[in-house]
Write an enzyme that holds these catalytic residues in place. Structure first.
Site, short mmCIF file in Angstrom:
data_model
loop_
_atom_site.label_atom_id
_atom_site.label_comp_id
_atom_site.label_asym_id
_atom_site.label_seq_id
_atom_site.Cartn_x
_atom_site.Cartn_y
_atom_site.Cartn_z
N LEU A 173 0.83 -1.21 0.00
CA LEU A 173 0.00 0.00 0.00
C LEU A 173 0.86 1.26 0.00
O LEU A 173 0.62 2.18 0.77
CB LEU A 173 -0.94 0.02 1.21
CG LEU A 173 -2.18 -0.87 1.11
CD1 LEU A 173 -3.05 -0.69 2.33
CD2 LEU A 173 -2.98 -0.55 -0.14
N CYS A 174 1.88 1.26 -0.82
CA CYS A 174 2.66 2.49 -0.92
C CYS A 174 2.93 2.81 -2.38
O CYS A 174 4.05 3.09 -2.78
CB CYS A 174 3.94 2.42 -0.10
SG CYS A 174 4.82 0.87 -0.25
N GLY A 175 1.89 2.74 -3.17
CA GLY A 175 1.98 3.16 -4.56
C GLY A 175 2.94 2.29 -5.35
O GLY A 175 3.02 1.08 -5.13
N SER A 180 6.13 7.79 -0.46
CA SER A 180 5.35 7.15 -1.51
C SER A 180 3.97 6.75 -0.98
O SER A 180 2.96 6.92 -1.67
CB SER A 180 6.13 5.93 -1.99
OG SER A 180 5.50 5.33 -3.06
#
Lengths: 110, 293
Positions: free
Chosen positions: B89-91, B248
């Site tokens: 879940l950090c792009g 990010s």
């Protein structure tokens, strides 16, 4: 022209000032650095750093190993373990042992 | 056409997702600040260290030394140390690291080199585990839990040096993400070992002729300083990586929150329209029923 002392640790720039004389615990014995010192590269053992300004002791630090570079009136010390001596308080003998243990534990390098 | 109940459910589910993403965004923003400070504060140390090492290696010239390039043999075994995040879940953060690692190892394979891997962080490990199963030498997780420890860099360093000195690897690259700002990060690779003049062509040459006084001597200092340098470069890379991860994630979660807002607006509009249409339909039915009577 004076000597610039810079002590850098991975966390921050620990100390950066113009000084007159700094005495460092080198691996082959203590040595002093004055201005116009020749380029020198060495590393430190466990010991105390003394910083002098106008013939007076300004600061002293406890250091546990590190790399020292002296170049162009600039003395740079890279170290992971450093402590201002006045922050180093000893209450009892058992404390000394504890601190010794802590110091050796923090020693990442032989 | 979905019923009103379905629409209400969808709206509430998007709303709760939005709550999660906006909370994650705020947590990431708070952590980013600290991680960024840590990364920036470790830079002078790493920079100075590599400056010293570079000028030492330059002084050394073409002579062989313990951590230098081996003569008469082409580097064959390459170690890639891939730093990624432990969480998703950090792009595109992890994806871009993985892509970069894949590209680099393909390039190395084309040159006829054998690649080995050490993974720091779960994400890259789990997605590359299958393709490189036999050449994974080590894997470290929970790298930033609760904070990046210098000991970890020391452990990785010990492993790398052991492999290098017993000849299992001839070259070592570090892959990590360099933090530029909260919205821009770039994947970088850094050659840790061996140290050679060649990969310093881009750095300034002005200090090439310093003749230091060495205590005890040059060889001993090189052997003392290079392990330290390797450890600190890994440590800094991990700090930069962590800051990039949070940056990010913050951007990704910000986007997600904004998308959720748009979606809620659209769905609410659609819901109100459908409700209105239903009421109108009922009214028409009642009126036309009354007229018929």
């Amino acid at each position: 022209m004076t000597l610039n002392l810079e002590i850098i640790s991975p966390q921050n720039i620990f100390y950066s000032q113009e000084v007159e004389l700094v005495i460092l615990p080198g691996i082959e014995g203590d040595f002093g650095v004055l201005k116009n010192h020749m380029p020198l590269l060495t590393y430190l053992r466990l010991g105390i750093i003394y910083v002098y300004k106008q013939k007076k002791l300004m600061n002293s630090f406890l250091v546990n190993g590190g790399i020292v570079e002296v170049l162009d009136n600039k003395c740079t010390l890279l170290t992971e373990d450093i402590l201002e001596s006045k922050d180093f308080k000893v209450q009892s003998d058992s404390n000394i042992e504890k601190l010794k243990l802590k110091l050796t534990k923090n020693l990442h390098y032989k | 056409m979905p019923s009103l109940k379905d629409l209400r459910n969808r709206i509430s589910s998007v709303k709760s997702t939005k709550k999660i993403t906006s909370a994650m965004k705020m947590v990431a923003a708070a952590k980013l600040k600290r991680a960024q400070d840590n990364a920036e504060r470790s830079r002078p140390y790493a920079q100075k260290m590599s400056e010293i090492v570079n000028s030492l290696v330059r002084n050394k010239g073409e002579k062989e030394f313990k951590y230098g390039e081996k003569k008469n043999s082409k580097p064959k075994n390459v170690l890639l140390v891939v730093c990624s995040a432990d969480r998703g879940l950090c792009g595109g953060f992890n994806t871009s690291i993985i892509k970069y690692a894949k590209k680099l190892s393909e390039k190395l394979k084309k040159e006829g080199k054998i690649t080995n891997y050490i993974f720091l962080g779960k994400k890259a490990y789990f997605s590359l585990k299958r393709s490189y199963e036999k050449s994974i030498l080590d894997f470290f997780s929970d790298i930033a839990n609760p904070s990046v420890k210098f000991e970890l860099a020391g452990m990785v360093r010990d492993k790398i040096l052991e492999l290098f000195l017993n000849g299992s690897i001839d070259e070592c690259h570090l892959i990590y993400t360099k933090f530029q700002s909260a919205i821009s990060q770039s994947v970088n690779s850094l050659q840790l070992l061996p140290l050679s003049k060649k990969n310093q062509e881009d750095t300034k040459e002005d200090k090439s002729s310093i003749s230091y006084d060495f205590e005890p001597d040059e060889e001993v200092i090189l052997n003392e300083i290079i392990p330290r340098n390797v450890a600190i470069q890994i440590h800094t890379a991990l700090l930069e990586n962590l800051a990039s991860e949070h940056g990010s994630r913050m951007t990704a979660m910000d986007n997600a929150t904004r998308n959720a807002n748009d979606m809620i607006d659209d769905l609410t509009l659609f819901y109100n329209r459908s409700r209105q249409a239903l009421i109108t339909k009922e009214l028409i039915e009642i009126i036309s029923g009354a007229e018929a009577v």
